[in-house]
Scaffold this motif. Sequence first.
Motif: not given
Length: 501
Positions: A271-279
């Motif tokens: 924590k804190p949660s993190r989500s990572i991706r690209y578009a």
Amino acid sequence: MQIPNQSISYWKDHGAPRSFTPLQTNLTVDVVVVGGGITGILTAWKLSKEGKKVALIEARKLTDGTTGFTTAKVTAQHGLIYDELISTFGEKKALLYYEATEEAIAFLKKTVNELKIECDFTPQDAYVYITTNEMRPMLEKELEAYEKLGINGGLAGETARKNLPFNVEEALVMRDQAHFHPVKFLEAIVQDMAERVHIFEDTRAEAIDGRAVKTTNGYKVIADHIVVASHFPFNDFDGAYFAKLHPERSYAIGVKSESDINEGMYISEDKPSRSIRYATMENGEKLLIIGGENHPAGRSDREMMRHYEELADFADRHFGAKEVLYRWSAQDLITLDRVPYIGRAHENIYVATGYAKWGMTNGTVAANIITDLIMKRDNRYAELYDPKRMKIKPADMKTFVTENAKVAKELIGGKLKSTTINIDALLPGEGGVVMVDGKKTGAYKDEQGHCHLVDTTCTHMGCETTWNDAERSWDCPCHGSRFSYDGEVLEGPAIQPLEKR
């Protein structure tokens, strides 16, 4: 860093299904599907291909719910879940969960190829990572679960450290996953079935009466089979879903950054949660999508805009992001044992809910299971997801008791909260609870200075809603219902709008 005033999803800004009229007459079909998200659309599409006469009704616009406000990861890596599933259900059923989700991914890929859908469906590996050693024992247990179940993955700390511009202690990879543009995908599905399926928007279901779904505008859809795929079941008292689902809110931003990740999808377990991706944007440039900041719906220890600011600060520090182009939030429902409720609730009623932030795959699993049940075919996953399952671990029961105690506290505490704020103190664009003629009243002052006044009592079970400054909405801290600043229902389980004052 500048953050847009209005919430807008990147997916909703780039392609949306065509508009459909509200239901304006009584209708009789084989199947009525309630809910215009990924489950509802795919279920209607699949059943129509099986020759069923189908009606699809949506309270607002298709994909306006959580489906249009996702991070759109298509993966079976749902956090550190497989060790927990083995503990709760045993290895055989834990493996079924993985296989059901992998089949869902394969189904989506096959559908994209067969219909030649341009929705940026891109194979990617998925990673869950930790930035401190505090979570290492849990990560190692999850690795053991991967090995027991034969999951296509393993430790990948070196790869994650190479791809991410901050400290990563360790990571688990699940290979051959994907991400895509969910609205472009569903737009193509809707277009493909538009001539076969009766589709109605702005049509809110309010009750089930035998074989009929009654809508708030006074019409009925009569069907042999009723599929409730409305995110939070609109018939939540039938099954006590209000007591078995925990609503969580999370946030996402889309940014242009100085440095990008070249491959992979990432989510932190610490924590804190993190989500990572690209578009990939329309002009070919990359958009970095960063999500996180989860908290119970309607309950946060800070103003809601602060969650976006935390994500923007993370993007700036680690990726050199200087401009936030999009910001959006989503609401997710989590079951007691983290496995969705999917299947037959009663003889002719089916339910799909509790996707726990993984709606792209769990929603597809739901469409596959419910289609098989209606077509009277065996489905080897149906028992695992059965909404009537009774096996509850002591830890799950503790969660049940704790969450419902919080609801009771909010129900009582909200009534006792007082305010001394006068409506004249609100600036244009601000909202909150104020005193009007000696009564607590919800007020929002729009940019033109006009005040929109509502009774803040949630129409679901009577809890007091709180003002959400980021989304300009009234949010219920008990069961997650959300209302617009002028009281219209944005998310259930509430069906009726807030009373205007």
